[in-house]
Scaffold this active site. Structure first.
Site, PDB file in Angstrom:
ATOM      1  CG  LEU A  14      -5.637  -6.988 -13.696  1.00 10.94           C
ATOM      2  CD1 LEU A  14      -6.656  -5.505 -14.235  1.00 10.94           C
ATOM      3  CD2 LEU A  14      -4.706  -6.404 -13.784  1.00 10.94           C
ATOM      4  CG  HIS A  15      -8.030 -13.113 -16.679  1.00  9.93           C
ATOM      5  ND1 HIS A  15      -7.305 -12.780 -17.857  1.00  9.93           N
ATOM      6  CD2 HIS A  15      -7.823 -12.931 -15.755  1.00  9.93           C
ATOM      7  CE1 HIS A  15      -6.297 -13.755 -16.971  1.00  9.93           C
ATOM      8  NE2 HIS A  15      -6.527 -13.678 -16.581  1.00  9.93           N
ATOM      9  CB  ALA A  16     -13.592 -10.328 -19.362  1.00 12.01           C
TER      10      ALA A  16
END
Length: 90
Positions: A14-16
């Site tokens: 759950l990044h970028a």
């Protein structure tokens, strides 16, 4: 309060891009949604900084909560959204 558990499918967690798409979806809903690691402190799911600060990786579990009348259906949408790899090429 409605709660759901979801597994993060995006290869970068759950990044970028996946985090941005998730936060946009929550923000557009206007519903009060929180996200947390299991047993962790819930954070505002409409905050990019808060969501990325969780450091959730691919395959990890998160808990979603919503304290709104139509929260059930929206949390189901979010669980389905997180079950897709939003970093997949194609």
């Amino acid at each position: 309060m409605t709660n759901r558990t979801a597994i993060i499918a995006s290869s970068v967690g759950l990044h970028a891009r996946p985090a941005s798409l998730f936060v946009q979806k929550v923000t557009r809903s206007g519903l009060p949604v929180t996200i947390s690691r299991p047993g962790g402190k819930p954070v505002n799911a409409a905050s990019m900084l808060a969501v990325m600060s969780l450091g959730v990786k691919c395959g990890e579990e998160v808990e979603l909560s919503c304290d709104a009348e139509n929260g059930d259906a929206f949390l189901d949408e979010l669980v389905a959204f997180l079950a897709v790899d939003h970093d997949a090429k194609g």
